[in-house]
Write a protein that holds these residues in place. Structure first.
Motif, PDB file in Angstrom:
ATOM      1  N   SER A 132       7.448  12.482  19.843  1.00 46.25           N
ATOM      2  CA  SER A 132       6.810  13.697  20.474  1.00 46.25           C
ATOM      3  C   SER A 132       7.741  14.689  21.008  1.00 46.25           C
ATOM      4  CB  SER A 132       5.616  13.293  21.456  1.00 46.25           C
ATOM      5  OG  SER A 132       4.634  12.716  20.722  1.00 46.25           O
ATOM      6  N   THR A 133       8.865  14.231  21.558  1.00 47.76           N
ATOM      7  CA  THR A 133       9.647  14.781  22.509  1.00 47.76           C
ATOM      8  C   THR A 133      11.227  14.852  21.694  1.00 47.76           C
ATOM      9  OG1 THR A 133      10.633  12.944  23.655  1.00 47.76           O
ATOM     10  CG2 THR A 133       8.753  14.328  24.595  1.00 47.76           C
ATOM     11  N   GLY A 134      11.642  13.815  21.022  1.00 43.57           N
ATOM     12  CA  GLY A 134      12.662  14.013  20.348  1.00 43.57           C
ATOM     13  C   GLY A 134      12.985  14.982  19.265  1.00 43.57           C
ATOM     14  N   THR A 135      13.986  15.406  18.920  1.00 43.47           N
ATOM     15  CA  THR A 135      14.219  16.389  17.841  1.00 43.47           C
ATOM     16  C   THR A 135      15.204  16.370  16.833  1.00 43.47           C
ATOM     17  OG1 THR A 135      16.010  17.720  19.118  1.00 43.47           O
ATOM     18  CG2 THR A 135      13.634  18.488  19.834  1.00 43.47           C
ATOM     19  N   VAL A 136      14.928  16.903  15.621  1.00 41.95           N
ATOM     20  CA  VAL A 136      16.067  16.893  14.660  1.00 41.95           C
ATOM     21  C   VAL A 136      17.240  17.110  15.008  1.00 41.95           C
ATOM     22  CG1 VAL A 136      16.755  17.631  12.346  1.00 41.95           C
ATOM     23  CG2 VAL A 136      14.171  17.456  13.037  1.00 41.95           C
ATOM     24  N   GLY A 137      17.535  18.275  15.616  1.00 37.64           N
ATOM     25  CA  GLY A 137      18.979  18.550  16.075  1.00 37.64           C
ATOM     26  C   GLY A 137      19.467  17.610  17.025  1.00 37.64           C
ATOM     27  N   GLY A 138      18.776  17.199  18.114  1.00 33.80           N
ATOM     28  CA  GLY A 138      19.246  15.937  18.965  1.00 33.80           C
ATOM     29  C   GLY A 138      19.721  14.787  18.428  1.00 33.80           C
ATOM     30  N   ASN A 139      18.915  14.280  17.447  1.00 32.75           N
ATOM     31  CA  ASN A 139      19.067  13.150  16.616  1.00 32.75           C
ATOM     32  C   ASN A 139      20.354  13.150  15.921  1.00 32.75           C
ATOM     33  OD1 ASN A 139      18.739  11.511  14.011  1.00 32.75           O
ATOM     34  ND2 ASN A 139      17.268  10.534  15.462  1.00 32.75           N
ATOM     35  N   LEU A 140      20.706  14.506  15.259  1.00 33.24           N
ATOM     36  CA  LEU A 140      21.974  14.519  14.495  1.00 33.24           C
ATOM     37  C   LEU A 140      23.113  14.726  15.301  1.00 33.24           C
ATOM     38  CD1 LEU A 140      20.618  16.853  11.402  1.00 33.24           C
ATOM     39  CD2 LEU A 140      21.049  14.224  11.445  1.00 33.24           C
ATOM     40  N   CYS A 141      22.980  15.493  16.352  1.00 36.41           N
ATOM     41  CA  CYS A 141      24.030  15.905  16.906  1.00 36.41           C
ATOM     42  C   CYS A 141      24.681  14.825  17.985  1.00 36.41           C
ATOM     43  CB  CYS A 141      23.822  17.304  18.172  1.00 36.41           C
ATOM     44  SG  CYS A 141      23.515  18.597  17.132  1.00 36.41           S
ATOM     45  N   PHE A 142      23.863  13.988  18.295  1.00 35.84           N
ATOM     46  CA  PHE A 142      24.241  12.733  18.988  1.00 35.84           C
ATOM     47  C   PHE A 142      25.011  11.615  18.026  1.00 35.84           C
ATOM     48  CE2 PHE A 142      22.608  14.415  22.652  1.00 35.84           C
ATOM     49  CZ  PHE A 142      23.238  13.883  23.740  1.00 35.84           C
ATOM     50  N   ALA A 143      24.566  11.846  16.672  1.00 34.57           N
ATOM     51  CA  ALA A 143      25.245  10.806  15.764  1.00 34.57           C
ATOM     52  C   ALA A 143      25.191   9.518  15.969  1.00 34.57           C
ATOM     53  CB  ALA A 143      26.682  11.225  15.708  1.00 34.57           C
ATOM     54  N   GLU A 144      23.895   9.229  16.500  1.00 32.51           N
ATOM     55  CA  GLU A 144      23.548   7.866  16.914  1.00 32.51           C
ATOM     56  C   GLU A 144      23.583   6.860  15.422  1.00 32.51           C
ATOM     57  OE1 GLU A 144      22.525   4.180  17.408  1.00 32.51           O
ATOM     58  OE2 GLU A 144      22.249   5.132  19.434  1.00 32.51           O
ATOM     59  N   PRO A 145      24.671   5.849  15.422  1.00 26.82           N
ATOM     60  CA  PRO A 145      24.565   5.245  14.067  1.00 26.82           C
ATOM     61  C   PRO A 145      23.238   4.864  13.708  1.00 26.82           C
ATOM     62  CG  PRO A 145      26.335   4.712  15.289  1.00 26.82           C
ATOM     63  CD  PRO A 145      25.434   5.309  16.062  1.00 26.82           C
ATOM     64  N   ARG A 146      22.328   4.154  14.371  1.00 24.78           N
ATOM     65  CA  ARG A 146      20.998   3.440  14.183  1.00 24.78           C
ATOM     66  C   ARG A 146      20.006   4.633  14.200  1.00 24.78           C
ATOM     67  NH1 ARG A 146      20.397  -1.628  17.869  1.00 24.78           N
ATOM     68  NH2 ARG A 146      18.646  -1.688  16.542  1.00 24.78           N
ATOM     69  N   SER A 147      20.199   5.234  13.092  1.00 25.24           N
ATOM     70  CA  SER A 147      19.144   6.503  13.099  1.00 25.24           C
ATOM     71  C   SER A 147      18.536   6.514  11.420  1.00 25.24           C
ATOM     72  CB  SER A 147      20.023   7.795  13.239  1.00 25.24           C
ATOM     73  OG  SER A 147      19.232   9.120  12.775  1.00 25.24           O
ATOM     74  N   ASP A 148      17.412   7.131  11.385  1.00 24.20           N
ATOM     75  CA  ASP A 148      16.643   6.952   9.943  1.00 24.20           C
ATOM     76  C   ASP A 148      17.120   8.402   9.700  1.00 24.20           C
ATOM     77  OD1 ASP A 148      15.073   4.805  10.284  1.00 24.20           O
ATOM     78  OD2 ASP A 148      14.218   5.652  12.126  1.00 24.20           O
ATOM     79  N   LEU A 149      16.825   9.654  10.354  1.00 26.53           N
ATOM     80  CA  LEU A 149      17.032  10.690   9.814  1.00 26.53           C
ATOM     81  C   LEU A 149      18.448  11.152   9.126  1.00 26.53           C
ATOM     82  CD1 LEU A 149      15.054  13.182  12.074  1.00 26.53           C
ATOM     83  CD2 LEU A 149      14.206  11.704  10.126  1.00 26.53           C
ATOM     84  N   GLY A 150      19.466  10.804   9.972  1.00 29.33           N
ATOM     85  CA  GLY A 150      20.729  11.238   9.279  1.00 29.33           C
ATOM     86  C   GLY A 150      21.023  10.170   7.936  1.00 29.33           C
ATOM     87  N   CYS A 151      20.594   9.196   7.562  1.00 29.44           N
ATOM     88  CA  CYS A 151      20.688   8.641   6.349  1.00 29.44           C
ATOM     89  C   CYS A 151      19.824   9.438   5.432  1.00 29.44           C
ATOM     90  CB  CYS A 151      20.172   7.140   6.540  1.00 29.44           C
ATOM     91  SG  CYS A 151      20.130   6.129   4.853  1.00 29.44           S
ATOM     92  N   VAL A 152      18.509   9.660   5.587  1.00 37.16           N
ATOM     93  CA  VAL A 152      17.699  10.370   4.596  1.00 37.16           C
ATOM     94  C   VAL A 152      18.335  11.761   4.381  1.00 37.16           C
ATOM     95  CG1 VAL A 152      15.277  11.368   4.138  1.00 37.16           C
ATOM     96  CG2 VAL A 152      15.726   9.033   5.368  1.00 37.16           C
ATOM     97  N   LEU A 153      18.547  12.439   5.367  1.00 36.53           N
ATOM     98  CA  LEU A 153      19.125  13.856   5.134  1.00 36.53           C
ATOM     99  C   LEU A 153      20.447  13.759   4.239  1.00 36.53           C
ATOM    100  CD1 LEU A 153      18.386  15.425   8.548  1.00 36.53           C
ATOM    101  CD2 LEU A 153      17.330  15.917   6.442  1.00 36.53           C
TER     102      LEU A 153
END
Length: 287
Positions: A132-153
């Protein structure tokens, strides 16, 4: 008009209560807040000491751990230019604003129609609060390895537009993410949009989950001629390979060549074994 406040109390009402509680549990120096609805204002404010902020699901824990200690956060939530989702049917793309939340991404009709695998991945990110609060940009810009969106994108060949007061540039997501918690963004740049080609047929995303983050993520695009494989979560950054369909030796060489993380979710040997078994099972079935 841009407003700058330099007291933690001014953040109340702009940060989700659960995140604010986590922030205030740590001993932090006085923290400022920059707010504006104008993209130009926030671009002028962002630098190493003034961190861009939208959902805070990555920034607040980093601040609590002492990994980031900005003097102020720059609130992006009021900037409408960062919140859109637009379809270009002629180009065959969907452009997603950096401040779009995971929930909005997963629920949006155009995303579900043209990018169903991305929508499904977003619907399973973290927990309900994060979605509800996390964003696409924040997810990518922190480059957390354990991420779903980065892999799919990365699997989809998505590109990012980043901006500063010096101008804009466009780069592939796999050039934006250069390592674990490391991007190619300059201190005064923010991610503004992500443009994603329509999803090809034969695409899927699978993950092995530990707690609220994936331990291993695999995005596949399977055709009669080729296996396109993107592996994330267990690697510092998403790793891609295109292998001729049926080339099991090439598949094994790709899996054996991956540098996999050794952490509390399991050693590299365990993750490699799971990844190999999954890929062989799914790709043999596809043949």
């Amino acid at each position: 008009m841009m407003k700058v406040d330099y007291h933690v109390d001014t953040i109340r009402g702009h940060v989700p209560p659960a995140l604010l509680d986590r922030l205030l549990m740590t001993v932090l120096p006085e923290l400022g807040l920059v707010r504006s609805a104008e993209l130009g204002d926030v671009l002028a404010a962002v630098d190493y000491d003034h961190a861009p902020y939208a959902g805070g699901t990555e920034l607040v824990p980093a601040m609590g751990l002492g990994l980031r200690r900005p003097v102020a956060i720059v609130d992006l939530k009021r900037v409408e230019a960062l919140k859109g989702i637009e379809v270009d049917a002629d180009a065959g793309t969907v452009t997603i604003g950096a401040a779009v939340t995971h929930r909005r991404l997963s629920d949006h009709g155009a995303v579900r129609e043209h990018l169903p695998t991305l929508a499904a991945a977003a619907s399973r990110v973290g927990n309900a609060r994060v979605r509800s609060t996390g964003t696409v940009g924040g997810n990518l810009c922190f480059a957390e390895p354990r991420s779903d969106l980065g892999c799919v994108l990365v699997a989809l060949g998505a590109t990012a537009e980043v901006r500063s007061t010096r101008g804009a540039r466009t780069l592939p997501i796999d050039e934006l993410i250069v390592g674990a918690f490391e991007t190619s963004l300059e201190p005064d740049e923010i991610l503004t949009t992500v443009t994603v080609p329509f999803e090809p047929s034969g695409m899927s995303y699978w993950k092995l989950q530990s707690y609220e983050r994936p331990t291993l993520g695999v995005a596949l695009v399977v055709t009669e001629a080729q296996w396109q494989i993107t592996v994330g979560a267990a690697t510092e950054r998403p790793a891609r390979a295109a292998i001729a369909a049926g080339d099991t030796a090439g598949l094994d060489a790709f899996v054996d060549g991956l540098e996999l993380s050794d952490d509390m979710t399991g050693p590299p040997a365990y993750k490699r074994s799971v990844l190999r078994a999954y890929l062989h099972r799914v790709l043999e079935a596809a043949r």
